[in-house]
Design a protein around this motif. Structure first.
Motif, PDB file in Angstrom:
ATOM      1  N   LEU A   1       2.114  -7.502   5.640  1.00  0.00           N
ATOM      2  CA  LEU A   1       1.432  -7.701   6.538  1.00  0.00           C
ATOM      3  C   LEU A   1       2.360  -8.536   7.455  1.00  0.00           C
ATOM      4  O   LEU A   1       2.514  -9.701   6.911  1.00  0.00           O
ATOM      5  CB  LEU A   1       0.063  -8.359   6.094  1.00  0.00           C
ATOM      6  CG  LEU A   1      -0.784  -8.622   7.278  1.00  0.00           C
ATOM      7  CD1 LEU A   1      -1.326  -7.282   7.956  1.00  0.00           C
ATOM      8  CD2 LEU A   1      -2.240  -9.304   6.520  1.00  0.00           C
ATOM      9  N   GLU A   2       2.733  -8.282   8.504  1.00  0.00           N
ATOM     10  CA  GLU A   2       3.783  -8.698   9.338  1.00  0.00           C
ATOM     11  C   GLU A   2       4.991  -9.146   8.393  1.00  0.00           C
ATOM     12  O   GLU A   2       5.419  -7.903   8.007  1.00  0.00           O
ATOM     13  CB  GLU A   2       3.340  -9.983  10.044  1.00  0.00           C
ATOM     14  CG  GLU A   2       2.249  -9.760  10.803  1.00  0.00           C
ATOM     15  CD  GLU A   2       1.558 -11.119  11.539  1.00  0.00           C
ATOM     16  OE1 GLU A   2       2.115 -12.032  11.367  1.00  0.00           O
ATOM     17  OE2 GLU A   2       0.526 -11.001  12.243  1.00  0.00           O
ATOM     18  N   SER A   3       5.433  -9.957   8.019  1.00  0.00           N
ATOM     19  CA  SER A   3       6.616 -10.375   7.184  1.00  0.00           C
ATOM     20  C   SER A   3       6.163 -10.854   5.598  1.00  0.00           C
ATOM     21  O   SER A   3       7.047 -10.938   4.939  1.00  0.00           O
ATOM     22  CB  SER A   3       7.443 -11.196   7.674  1.00  0.00           C
ATOM     23  OG  SER A   3       7.081 -12.598   8.074  1.00  0.00           O
ATOM     24  N   ASP A   4       4.835 -10.953   5.631  1.00  0.00           N
ATOM     25  CA  ASP A   4       4.310 -11.312   4.130  1.00  0.00           C
ATOM     26  C   ASP A   4       4.438 -10.236   3.338  1.00  0.00           C
ATOM     27  O   ASP A   4       3.404  -9.193   3.806  1.00  0.00           O
ATOM     28  CB  ASP A   4       3.205 -12.302   4.384  1.00  0.00           C
ATOM     29  CG  ASP A   4       3.405 -13.272   5.119  1.00  0.00           C
ATOM     30  OD1 ASP A   4       4.478 -13.903   4.976  1.00  0.00           O
ATOM     31  OD2 ASP A   4       2.444 -13.721   5.674  1.00  0.00           O
ATOM     32  N   VAL A   5       4.813 -10.259   1.979  1.00  0.00           N
ATOM     33  CA  VAL A   5       4.202  -9.294   0.968  1.00  0.00           C
ATOM     34  C   VAL A   5       2.912  -9.678   0.492  1.00  0.00           C
ATOM     35  O   VAL A   5       2.528 -10.659  -0.046  1.00  0.00           O
ATOM     36  CB  VAL A   5       5.253  -9.235  -0.142  1.00  0.00           C
ATOM     37  CG1 VAL A   5       4.730  -8.434  -1.281  1.00  0.00           C
ATOM     38  CG2 VAL A   5       6.288  -8.607   0.384  1.00  0.00           C
ATOM     39  N   VAL A   6       1.945  -8.758   0.748  1.00  0.00           N
ATOM     40  CA  VAL A   6       0.534  -9.103   0.206  1.00  0.00           C
ATOM     41  C   VAL A   6      -0.266  -8.292  -0.856  1.00  0.00           C
ATOM     42  O   VAL A   6      -1.099  -8.587  -1.231  1.00  0.00           O
ATOM     43  CB  VAL A   6      -0.429  -8.918   1.593  1.00  0.00           C
ATOM     44  CG1 VAL A   6      -0.183  -9.895   2.686  1.00  0.00           C
ATOM     45  CG2 VAL A   6      -0.538  -7.513   2.099  1.00  0.00           C
ATOM     46  N   GLY A   7       0.886  -7.268  -1.264  1.00  0.00           N
ATOM     47  CA  GLY A   7       0.376  -6.478  -2.386  1.00  0.00           C
ATOM     48  C   GLY A   7       1.401  -5.870  -3.109  1.00  0.00           C
ATOM     49  O   GLY A   7       2.470  -5.310  -2.588  1.00  0.00           O
ATOM     50  N   HIS A   8       1.345  -5.319  -4.309  1.00  0.00           N
ATOM     51  CA  HIS A   8       2.257  -4.768  -5.079  1.00  0.00           C
ATOM     52  C   HIS A   8       1.628  -3.866  -6.211  1.00  0.00           C
ATOM     53  O   HIS A   8       0.670  -4.087  -6.558  1.00  0.00           O
ATOM     54  CB  HIS A   8       3.042  -5.824  -5.678  1.00  0.00           C
ATOM     55  CG  HIS A   8       4.084  -5.310  -6.655  1.00  0.00           C
ATOM     56  ND1 HIS A   8       3.887  -5.042  -8.006  1.00  0.00           N
ATOM     57  CD2 HIS A   8       5.314  -4.644  -6.220  1.00  0.00           C
ATOM     58  CE1 HIS A   8       5.112  -4.304  -8.495  1.00  0.00           C
ATOM     59  NE2 HIS A   8       6.050  -4.088  -7.526  1.00  0.00           N
ATOM     60  N   ILE A   9       2.041  -2.863  -6.575  1.00  0.00           N
ATOM     61  CA  ILE A   9       1.645  -1.782  -7.476  1.00  0.00           C
ATOM     62  C   ILE A   9       3.040  -1.274  -8.129  1.00  0.00           C
ATOM     63  O   ILE A   9       4.027  -1.139  -7.529  1.00  0.00           O
ATOM     64  CB  ILE A   9       0.940  -0.585  -6.828  1.00  0.00           C
ATOM     65  CG1 ILE A   9       0.254  -0.027  -8.072  1.00  0.00           C
ATOM     66  CG2 ILE A   9       1.669   0.238  -6.028  1.00  0.00           C
ATOM     67  CD1 ILE A   9      -0.780   1.181  -7.374  1.00  0.00           C
ATOM     68  N   ALA A  10       2.734  -1.137  -9.346  1.00  0.00           N
ATOM     69  CA  ALA A  10       3.898  -0.785 -10.342  1.00  0.00           C
ATOM     70  C   ALA A  10       3.382   0.589 -11.292  1.00  0.00           C
ATOM     71  O   ALA A  10       2.081   0.620 -11.500  1.00  0.00           O
ATOM     72  CB  ALA A  10       4.419  -1.703 -11.261  1.00  0.00           C
ATOM     73  N   PHE A  11       4.549   1.418 -11.459  1.00  0.00           N
ATOM     74  CA  PHE A  11       4.055   2.633 -12.459  1.00  0.00           C
ATOM     75  C   PHE A  11       5.282   2.644 -13.307  1.00  0.00           C
ATOM     76  O   PHE A  11       6.445   2.525 -12.874  1.00  0.00           O
ATOM     77  CB  PHE A  11       4.212   3.808 -11.398  1.00  0.00           C
ATOM     78  CG  PHE A  11       3.253   4.025 -10.734  1.00  0.00           C
ATOM     79  CD1 PHE A  11       1.692   4.881 -10.830  1.00  0.00           C
ATOM     80  CD2 PHE A  11       2.892   3.432  -9.349  1.00  0.00           C
ATOM     81  CE1 PHE A  11       0.637   4.764 -10.017  1.00  0.00           C
ATOM     82  CE2 PHE A  11       1.912   3.420  -8.473  1.00  0.00           C
ATOM     83  CZ  PHE A  11       0.763   4.087  -8.936  1.00  0.00           C
ATOM     84  N   SER A  12       4.844   2.529 -14.726  1.00  0.00           N
ATOM     85  CA  SER A  12       5.872   2.795 -15.649  1.00  0.00           C
ATOM     86  C   SER A  12       5.952   4.032 -16.556  1.00  0.00           C
ATOM     87  O   SER A  12       4.582   4.536 -16.813  1.00  0.00           O
ATOM     88  CB  SER A  12       6.007   1.446 -16.524  1.00  0.00           C
ATOM     89  OG  SER A  12       4.573   1.437 -17.146  1.00  0.00           O
ATOM     90  N   PRO A  13       6.883   4.635 -17.132  1.00  0.00           N
ATOM     91  CA  PRO A  13       6.647   5.811 -17.840  1.00  0.00           C
ATOM     92  C   PRO A  13       6.008   5.516 -19.361  1.00  0.00           C
ATOM     93  O   PRO A  13       6.256   4.428 -19.734  1.00  0.00           O
ATOM     94  CB  PRO A  13       8.288   6.243 -18.125  1.00  0.00           C
ATOM     95  CG  PRO A  13       9.028   5.523 -17.012  1.00  0.00           C
ATOM     96  CD  PRO A  13       8.009   4.118 -16.799  1.00  0.00           C
ATOM     97  N   MET A  14       5.422   6.234 -19.706  1.00  0.00           N
ATOM     98  CA  MET A  14       4.988   6.112 -21.166  1.00  0.00           C
ATOM     99  C   MET A  14       5.386   7.221 -21.958  1.00  0.00           C
ATOM    100  O   MET A  14       5.837   8.426 -21.596  1.00  0.00           O
ATOM    101  CB  MET A  14       3.310   6.733 -20.815  1.00  0.00           C
ATOM    102  CG  MET A  14       2.378   5.668 -19.907  1.00  0.00           C
ATOM    103  SD  MET A  14       0.567   6.089 -20.037  1.00  0.00           S
ATOM    104  CE  MET A  14       0.147   5.392 -21.232  1.00  0.00           C
ATOM    105  N   LYS A  15       5.120   6.883 -23.324  1.00  0.00           N
ATOM    106  CA  LYS A  15       5.563   7.969 -24.216  1.00  0.00           C
ATOM    107  C   LYS A  15       4.463   8.860 -24.649  1.00  0.00           C
ATOM    108  O   LYS A  15       3.521   8.164 -24.813  1.00  0.00           O
ATOM    109  CB  LYS A  15       6.039   7.554 -25.599  1.00  0.00           C
ATOM    110  CG  LYS A  15       7.524   6.617 -25.624  1.00  0.00           C
ATOM    111  CD  LYS A  15       7.797   6.223 -26.722  1.00  0.00           C
ATOM    112  CE  LYS A  15       9.205   5.192 -26.644  1.00  0.00           C
ATOM    113  NZ  LYS A  15       9.738   4.672 -27.784  1.00  0.00           N
TER     114      LYS A  15
END
Length: 131
Positions: free
Chosen positions: A19-33
């Protein structure tokens, strides 16, 4: 957890919302066995001051879209079924899979036209065991 996923080479997809220059959210995805090409969605974080504005939903939808384009078959998440059902996640779809987090909050979202096996063993990336 994200630092550990990254250090271990277990960060398949990482997106931020700004939002403008601020990081306001994050999501991560990782592989599973798993018996299929599967990702785990976690963590998802949105800054408290901007919650309720659809940022988390946008991150989820965008992440699922990128995962499908990259050839992943499905995504698993641990969370509130009432929230994640709107993105295509289902407790019933994940019920035949066995993992340490199996139960009423483990959900799966099938990506694209993929057919899922009837079940199997799921193992999250080692970073999850530190939780």
């Amino acid at each position: 957890m994200v630092d550990r996923l990254r250090a271990d080479g277990d960060l398949a997809l990482s997106l931020v919302a700004k939002l403008e220059s601020d990081v306001v959210g994050h999501i991560a995805f990782s592989p599973m066995k798993a018996p299929i090409r599967a990702l785990a969605l976690a963590p998802l974080a949105v800054a408290e001051r901007v919650r309720g504005q659809g940022i988390g939903a946008m991150l989820i939808r965008t992440g699922l879209q990128y995962a499908a384009q990259a050839g992943w078959q499905c995504v698993f998440v641990l969370g509130d079924p009432a929230y994640y059902a709107s993105f295509g996640f289902s407790v019933e779809a994940a019920a035949s899979f066995d993992c340490v987090y199996a139960g009423p909050h483990l959900m799966m979202c099938v990506l694209g036209e993929n057919r899922m096996p009837s079940g199997g063993m799921l193992t999250y990336a080692p970073a999850f065991s530190a939780l």
